[in-house]
Write an enzyme that holds these catalytic residues in place. Structure first.
Site, PDB file in Angstrom:
ATOM      1  N   GLU A 111       0.831  -1.209   0.000  1.00 51.86           N
ATOM      2  CA  GLU A 111       0.000   0.000   0.000  1.00 51.86           C
ATOM      3  C   GLU A 111       0.866   1.259   0.000  1.00 51.86           C
ATOM      4  OE1 GLU A 111      -2.182  -1.484   3.417  1.00 51.86           O
ATOM      5  OE2 GLU A 111      -4.049  -1.326   2.277  1.00 51.86           O
ATOM      6  N   GLU A 131      -3.401  -9.642   4.169  1.00 51.85           N
ATOM      7  CA  GLU A 131      -4.084  -9.341   5.428  1.00 51.85           C
ATOM      8  C   GLU A 131      -5.160 -10.363   5.780  1.00 51.85           C
ATOM      9  OE1 GLU A 131      -3.349  -7.154   3.059  1.00 51.85           O
ATOM     10  OE2 GLU A 131      -2.787  -5.216   3.914  1.00 51.85           O
TER      11      GLU A 131
HETATM   12  N1  CO8 Z   1       5.093  -7.195  11.462  1.00 54.56           N
HETATM   13  C1  CO8 Z   1       5.929  -7.439  12.467  1.00 54.56           C
HETATM   14  N2  CO8 Z   1       7.035  -8.223  12.350  1.00 54.56           N
HETATM   15  C2  CO8 Z   1       7.268  -8.773  11.149  1.00 54.56           C
HETATM   16  C3  CO8 Z   1       6.424  -8.560  10.049  1.00 54.56           C
HETATM   17  C4  CO8 Z   1       5.292  -7.725  10.234  1.00 54.56           C
HETATM   18  N3  CO8 Z   1       4.448  -7.417   9.225  1.00 54.56           N
HETATM   19  N4  CO8 Z   1       6.907  -9.266   8.995  1.00 54.56           N
HETATM   20  C5  CO8 Z   1       8.020  -9.872   9.416  1.00 54.56           C
HETATM   21  N5  CO8 Z   1       8.241  -9.589  10.722  1.00 54.56           N
HETATM   22  C6  CO8 Z   1       9.344 -10.067  11.571  1.00 54.56           C
HETATM   23  C7  CO8 Z   1       9.154 -11.524  11.953  1.00 54.56           C
HETATM   24  O1  CO8 Z   1       8.274 -11.647  13.045  1.00 54.56           O
HETATM   25  C8  CO8 Z   1      10.568 -11.917  12.275  1.00 54.56           C
HETATM   26  O2  CO8 Z   1      10.894 -11.427  13.557  1.00 54.56           O
HETATM   27  P1  CO8 Z   1      11.579 -12.407  14.642  1.00 54.56           P
HETATM   28  O3  CO8 Z   1      12.933 -12.708  14.030  1.00 54.56           O
HETATM   29  O4  CO8 Z   1      11.648 -11.566  15.869  1.00 54.56           O
HETATM   30  O5  CO8 Z   1      10.717 -13.610  14.728  1.00 54.56           O
HETATM   31  C9  CO8 Z   1      11.393 -11.108  11.270  1.00 54.56           C
HETATM   32  O6  CO8 Z   1      10.560 -10.031  10.842  1.00 54.56           O
HETATM   33  C10 CO8 Z   1      11.791 -11.917  10.051  1.00 54.56           C
HETATM   34  O7  CO8 Z   1      10.603 -12.468   9.485  1.00 54.56           O
HETATM   35  P2  CO8 Z   1      10.454 -14.038   9.121  1.00 54.56           P
HETATM   36  O8  CO8 Z   1      11.307 -14.862  10.017  1.00 54.56           O
HETATM   37  O9  CO8 Z   1       8.998 -14.343   9.078  1.00 54.56           O
HETATM   38  O10 CO8 Z   1      11.094 -14.024   7.640  1.00 54.56           O
HETATM   39  P3  CO8 Z   1      10.783 -15.046   6.461  1.00 54.56           P
HETATM   40  O11 CO8 Z   1      11.781 -14.733   5.406  1.00 54.56           O
HETATM   41  O12 CO8 Z   1      10.675 -16.437   6.962  1.00 54.56           O
HETATM   42  O13 CO8 Z   1       9.304 -14.662   5.937  1.00 54.56           O
HETATM   43  C11 CO8 Z   1       7.587 -13.109   5.220  1.00 54.56           C
HETATM   44  C12 CO8 Z   1       9.094 -13.412   5.319  1.00 54.56           C
HETATM   45  C13 CO8 Z   1       6.912 -14.082   4.262  1.00 54.56           C
HETATM   46  C14 CO8 Z   1       7.459 -11.686   4.669  1.00 54.56           C
HETATM   47  C15 CO8 Z   1       6.934 -13.219   6.621  1.00 54.56           C
HETATM   48  O14 CO8 Z   1       7.719 -12.471   7.538  1.00 54.56           O
HETATM   49  C16 CO8 Z   1       5.532 -12.699   6.691  1.00 54.56           C
HETATM   50  O15 CO8 Z   1       4.614 -13.369   6.241  1.00 54.56           O
HETATM   51  N6  CO8 Z   1       5.345 -11.481   7.254  1.00 54.56           N
HETATM   52  C17 CO8 Z   1       4.036 -10.911   7.455  1.00 54.56           C
HETATM   53  C18 CO8 Z   1       3.480 -10.391   6.156  1.00 54.56           C
HETATM   54  C19 CO8 Z   1       2.087  -9.825   6.371  1.00 54.56           C
HETATM   55  O16 CO8 Z   1       1.169 -10.510   6.748  1.00 54.56           O
HETATM   56  N7  CO8 Z   1       1.930  -8.511   6.095  1.00 54.56           N
HETATM   57  C20 CO8 Z   1       0.661  -7.823   6.256  1.00 54.56           C
HETATM   58  C21 CO8 Z   1       0.609  -7.200   7.595  1.00 54.56           C
HETATM   59  S1  CO8 Z   1      -0.995  -6.556   7.958  1.00 54.56           S
HETATM   60  C22 CO8 Z   1      -1.029  -5.072   7.206  1.00 54.56           C
HETATM   61  O17 CO8 Z   1      -0.090  -4.631   6.586  1.00 54.56           O
HETATM   62  C23 CO8 Z   1      -2.281  -4.319   7.418  1.00 54.56           C
HETATM   63  C24 CO8 Z   1      -2.261  -3.102   6.576  1.00 54.56           C
HETATM   64  C25 CO8 Z   1      -3.090  -2.057   7.171  1.00 54.56           C
HETATM   65  C26 CO8 Z   1      -2.499  -0.746   6.814  1.00 54.56           C
HETATM   66  C27 CO8 Z   1      -1.530  -0.309   7.790  1.00 54.56           C
HETATM   67  C28 CO8 Z   1      -0.513   0.563   7.205  1.00 54.56           C
HETATM   68  C29 CO8 Z   1       0.735   0.502   7.974  1.00 54.56           C
END
Ligand code: CO8
Length: 257
Positions: A111, A131
């Protein structure tokens, strides 16, 4: 004032913002949003900046809103704080903004990229609105901007399944303007931003305003708006200089840049 979640610098006439929360794949928390708005306020006010470039890391532009910060919120808090509305200030900026996206651009990260004016993608970029897998839907314009950009079928599929699309699919569907080998992304993105910043600033800003009008109004109204702004450009010294420079076969020396 120093930044906790960003690297902010000016390179020539380009204002460069690098999202910098590597431990969280640049997840967008409230500090980052406030700092991004502050950095963009500074660039908007600086006459020495003609274009802004926003980027992340090689692994992630931004993996979305910070889920850990968001998970404890309840409805009255989101409503009273008008959660997310501060984000939209990125889309209301008047100077052109380029997004250079490598790695994940998910949820709020996708976004944020769509709030910028041009998205350049590294060949490892992945875009998505996952999401729904968290029990919510896009909340920072994803259901609206993505639908207008890629059309209903693909937007519906991405928002309902959470599937990611790669850079090639994103280019095919019109989300990104170009796909660039990852190692060359920043050099190419800087070149694009420098080119925009070398133009007359008011003309570039009016051009951005006019293209954006296409999203907001009917074709007839948009054409009328374009015509009025186009006519007004003939009142600028930069129109005289740009056209005179062409006739004299020399580079234009715009006043307003
Ligand atoms: N929020 C918080 N922490 C995150 C996020 C996130 N969105 N994404 C990754 N991290 C953190 C992980 O928790 C991890 O932290 P830790 O080492 O402490 O466990 C670290 O980053 C590394 O991540 P991964 O180990 O998961 O890394 P991978 O390479 O295995 O996976 C992915 C990468 C596929 C990107 C995976 O991290 C993932 O699926 N992340 C979440 C993606 C997601 O669902 N995004 C949507 C979030 S909701 C949203 O954006 C609502 C929008 C509303 C608008 C708001 C505007 C700001």
């Amino acid at each position: 004032m120093a930044y906790e979640t960003l690297l902010v610098e000016t390179r020539g006439r380009v204002g460069l913002v690098t999202l910098n929360r590597p431990q969280a794949l640049n997840a967008l928390n409230s500090t980052l949003v406030a700092e991004l708005n502050r950095a963009l306020d500074g660039f908007e006010a600086d006459p020495g900046v003609g274009c802004v470039l926003i980027t992340g890391s090689e692994k992630a532009f931004a993996a979305g809103a910070d889920i850990k910060e968001m998970s404890g919120l309840n409805f009255p808090q989101t409503y009273l704080d008008d959660f997310i509305t501060a984000w939209d200030r990125v889309s209301q900026r008047r100077k052109p903004i380029v997004a250079a996206v490598a790695g994940f651009a998910l949820g709020g990260g996708c976004e944020l990229a769509m709030m910028c004016d041009i998205i350049l993608a590294a060949d490892n970029a992945r875009f998505g609105q996952p999401e729904i897998k968290l029990g919510v839907m896009p909340g920072a314009g994803g259901t609206q901007r993505l639908t207008r950009i890629v059309g209903k079928a693909k937007a519906m599929e991405l928002c309902l399944t959470g599937r990611m699309m790669d850079a090639q699919e994103a280019e095919r569907s019109g989300l990104v303007s170009r796909v660039i080998p990852a190692a060359e992304l920043m050099a190419e993105a800087m070149k694009t931003a420098e080119t925009i910043a070398s133009m007359s600033l008011p003309i570039a800003m009016m051009t951005k305003e006019s293209v954006n009008r296409a999203y907001e109004t009917t074709l007839a109204e948009g054409i009328r708006f374009e015509r009025r702004v186009f006519h007004a450009m003939f009142a600028t010294a930069d129109q005289k200089e740009g056209m005179q420079a062409f006739v004299e076969k020399r580079p234009a020396g715009f006043q307003n840049r």
